[in-house]
Design a protein around this motif. Structure first.
Motif, PDB file in Angstrom:
ATOM      1  N   PHE A  19       0.857  -1.196   0.000  1.00 35.33           N
ATOM      2  CA  PHE A  19       0.000   0.000   0.000  1.00 35.33           C
ATOM      3  C   PHE A  19       0.886   1.238   0.000  1.00 35.33           C
ATOM      4  N   THR A  20       0.652   2.129  -0.972  1.00 31.18           N
ATOM      5  CA  THR A  20       1.397   3.380  -1.004  1.00 31.18           C
ATOM      6  C   THR A  20       0.499   4.495  -1.526  1.00 31.18           C
ATOM      7  N   GLY A  21       0.637   5.672  -0.984  1.00 32.45           N
ATOM      8  CA  GLY A  21      -0.114   6.835  -1.453  1.00 32.45           C
ATOM      9  C   GLY A  21      -1.530   6.884  -0.918  1.00 32.45           C
ATOM     10  N   PRO A  22      -1.950   8.024  -0.399  1.00 35.33           N
ATOM     11  CA  PRO A  22      -3.324   8.146   0.106  1.00 35.33           C
ATOM     12  C   PRO A  22      -4.342   8.147  -1.029  1.00 35.33           C
ATOM     13  N   LYS A  81       2.744 -11.369   2.906  1.00 32.74           N
ATOM     14  CA  LYS A  81       3.350 -10.241   3.594  1.00 32.74           C
ATOM     15  C   LYS A  81       2.673  -8.939   3.195  1.00 32.74           C
ATOM     16  N   LYS A  82       2.660  -8.007   4.162  1.00 29.71           N
ATOM     17  CA  LYS A  82       1.993  -6.720   3.963  1.00 29.71           C
ATOM     18  C   LYS A  82       2.997  -5.595   4.195  1.00 29.71           C
ATOM     19  N   ILE A  83       3.045  -4.675   3.228  1.00 30.00           N
ATOM     20  CA  ILE A  83       4.022  -3.586   3.266  1.00 30.00           C
ATOM     21  C   ILE A  83       3.294  -2.267   3.062  1.00 30.00           C
ATOM     22  N   VAL A  84       3.734  -1.254   3.800  1.00 29.02           N
ATOM     23  CA  VAL A  84       3.202   0.095   3.638  1.00 29.02           C
ATOM     24  C   VAL A  84       4.369   1.024   3.324  1.00 29.02           C
ATOM     25  N   CYS A  85       4.266   1.793   2.237  1.00 23.50           N
ATOM     26  CA  CYS A  85       5.322   2.719   1.836  1.00 23.50           C
ATOM     27  C   CYS A  85       4.763   4.137   1.797  1.00 23.50           C
ATOM     28  N   LEU A 106       6.375  -4.596   6.998  1.00 23.73           N
ATOM     29  CA  LEU A 106       7.377  -3.546   6.785  1.00 23.73           C
ATOM     30  C   LEU A 106       6.685  -2.223   6.520  1.00 23.73           C
ATOM     31  N   VAL A 107       7.171  -1.174   7.180  1.00 21.33           N
ATOM     32  CA  VAL A 107       6.693   0.192   6.938  1.00 21.33           C
ATOM     33  C   VAL A 107       7.905   1.043   6.569  1.00 21.33           C
ATOM     34  N   THR A 108       7.847   1.704   5.412  1.00 18.26           N
ATOM     35  CA  THR A 108       8.956   2.544   4.967  1.00 18.26           C
ATOM     36  C   THR A 108       8.436   3.913   4.521  1.00 18.26           C
ATOM     37  N   GLY A 139       4.707   8.064   4.357  1.00 16.72           N
ATOM     38  CA  GLY A 139       4.267   8.558   5.654  1.00 16.72           C
ATOM     39  C   GLY A 139       2.759   8.664   5.778  1.00 16.72           C
ATOM     40  N   THR A 140       2.116   9.208   4.754  1.00 17.18           N
ATOM     41  CA  THR A 140       0.657   9.364   4.809  1.00 17.18           C
ATOM     42  C   THR A 140      -0.028   8.009   4.826  1.00 17.18           C
ATOM     43  N   ALA A 141       0.443   7.086   3.984  1.00 10.19           N
ATOM     44  CA  ALA A 141      -0.123   5.734   3.960  1.00 10.19           C
ATOM     45  C   ALA A 141       0.064   5.053   5.305  1.00 10.19           C
ATOM     46  N   ALA A 142       1.219   5.265   5.939  1.00 13.83           N
ATOM     47  CA  ALA A 142       1.476   4.674   7.261  1.00 13.83           C
ATOM     48  C   ALA A 142       0.529   5.254   8.309  1.00 13.83           C
ATOM     49  N   ASN A 143       0.307   6.568   8.242  1.00 15.66           N
ATOM     50  CA  ASN A 143      -0.604   7.204   9.206  1.00 15.66           C
ATOM     51  C   ASN A 143      -2.037   6.710   9.027  1.00 15.66           C
ATOM     52  N   ILE A 144      -2.448   6.523   7.766  1.00 14.26           N
ATOM     53  CA  ILE A 144      -3.788   5.996   7.491  1.00 14.26           C
ATOM     54  C   ILE A 144      -3.927   4.592   8.060  1.00 14.26           C
ATOM     55  N   THR A 145      -2.916   3.757   7.830  1.00  9.36           N
ATOM     56  CA  THR A 145      -2.948   2.368   8.317  1.00  9.36           C
ATOM     57  C   THR A 145      -2.970   2.331   9.840  1.00  9.36           C
ATOM     58  N   GLU A 146      -2.153   3.185  10.449  1.00 12.32           N
ATOM     59  CA  GLU A 146      -2.105   3.269  11.908  1.00 12.32           C
ATOM     60  C   GLU A 146      -3.473   3.642  12.482  1.00 12.32           C
ATOM     61  N   LYS A 147      -4.099   4.615  11.841  1.00 15.53           N
ATOM     62  CA  LYS A 147      -5.397   5.095  12.323  1.00 15.53           C
ATOM     63  C   LYS A 147      -6.485   4.034  12.162  1.00 15.53           C
ATOM     64  N   VAL A 148      -6.528   3.392  10.990  1.00 15.26           N
ATOM     65  CA  VAL A 148      -7.570   2.404  10.718  1.00 15.26           C
ATOM     66  C   VAL A 148      -7.408   1.170  11.603  1.00 15.26           C
TER      67      VAL A 148
END
Length: 387
Positions: free
Chosen positions: A227-230, A250-254, A292-294, A256-265
């Protein structure tokens, strides 16, 4: 069990030749993979034409359901005749592999293929058939998960003649090398790169013949969702994260915005790992349920460059010496992935715009497109979903 047919190849041109006289053609559909390696007579343009015609004819006819008899007969009657030698000649190896591991192998004057299982050489039983005066060796066998089939042109066993070795690198020595190098390598590309680089070294960097390696590995399918990009619409945030979490592997988030969305959800807390930060790449992070989160653009761009170096043989495999997000991500995508699913948000990030580019051209989407092409060149199956 359905297997993933992992195919990789490397070719070295004969010294001072712009074109390679060897040619590899790979055709895949849902159930079968066809791989043809042809070695044209001589070198340079003529050899390239002969091998290209051979691979195209063989792959196309077999894909359309023709048998080996009709295919070889067509090749013999189609190849142009060499004005010097008076013969139309191209050696070839044809591999037809089903996703259940069943293999049909046809070999004409190329060095015999190698089959390895758990680091041990496995004998392939061959039957000789005569097709219009040409002796073709055919085999029918089954590959198991982890098995590796390697096809080579004769440039491999000629490597070292007049340089490092008096008589070149003979078939038993190549077989022994493959027995060792195949152990512990998950990706076919790692194996073909290793053998090709060794041949290049034995030739002293000046190949005396066109040299090609084709590696086919029977692998268990491995899935990665990235997952990348809002999303353009914030209402899709929860949907895209849900889709990500439904992935098989495996699940990867690339980003900052995508990571924040994933964290929130997910109602989880990101933990940043500063030890993986470098002078030009931001650190990675950890999030429960995500492998992995990058960071986004910089990490993805570096990842594509690493994968491309592997693809052209500049590096034989991806080694993580000083861990950073790009090295970790590229290793997962190469070694631990056969099927990649991308979940890409189309929202434009102003920070990703270049004033010299046309308005609205998103740098991240361009990098994602490069990643898709790089992964497909490695033979991975890629699916993309935009939000």
């Amino acid at each position: 069990m359905e297997l993933f047919v992992d195919v990789a190849s490397n070719s070295l041109n004969k010294v001072n030749e712009e074109l390679c006289g060897d040619r590899v053609e790979v055709v895949k559909d849902d159930d079968v993979t066809i791989v043809v390696l042809a070695d044209g007579l001589g070198s340079g343009v003529k050899a390239n034409i002969l091998s290209t015609l051979t691979t195209k004819i063989a792959a196309t006819m077999i894909k359309n359901g023709e048998d080996i008899f009709e295919t070889v007969d067509t090749i013999i009657n189609t190849l142009p005749v060499c004005s010097v030698r008076g013969v139309a000649y191209s050696t070839f190896t044809i591999v037809i592999m089903n996703n259940n591991g069943r293999v049909y192998l046809a070999e004409y004057d190329n060095p015999p293929c190698f089959l390895h299982r758990n680091g041990r050489s496995i004998d392939i039983e061959r039957e000789k058939i005569n097709i219009n005066g040409k002796i073709i060796k055919v085999s029918d066998f089954t590959m198991l998960e982890g098995d590796i089939l390697t096809s080579i042109s004769d440039g491999v066993i000629h490597a070292g003649i007049g340089e490092v070795l008096n008589l070149g690198w003979q078939w038993p020595e190549v077989n022994q090398f493959l027995s060792k190098v195949s152990q512990g390598k998950k990706c076919a590309k790692n194996i073909s790169n290793s053998l090709s680089q060794t041949c290049f070294d034995l030739y002293g960097g000046r190949p005396g013949d066109d040299t090609t390696v084709v590696t086919i590995k029977a692998r268990k399918p491995e899935y990665v969702d990235l997952f990348t990009g809002p999303p353009e619409n914030h209402d899709k945030d929860e949907i895209i994260v849900k889709k990500l979490m439904e992935g098989k592997g495996k699940k990867i988030v690339c980003g900052g915005t995508a990571a924040n969305i994933t964290e929130k959800v997910l109602h989880k807390k990101l933990k940043v790992d500063m030890s993986c930060m470098t002078a030009d790449l931001p650190p990675i992070a950890y999030l429960d349920g995500i492998d992995l989160v990058t960071e986004g653009v910089l990490t993805l761009d570096r990842t594509v460059k690493i994968i491309d170096k592997l693809e052209v043989g500049e590096i034989s495999e991806i080694n993580i010496e000083d861990p950073n997000g790009a090295e970790i991500l590229s290793k997962i995508l190469v070694d631990d992935c056969t099927h990649l699913t991308l979940w890409v948000g189309r929202a434009i990030n102003p920070a990703h715009q270049n004033p010299n580019f046309p308005e609205g051209l998103n740098i991240k989407l361009n990098i994602v497109d490069k990643l898709i092409k790089s992964m497909e060149r490695l033979g991975k199956k890629v699916r993309i979903n935009y939000f």
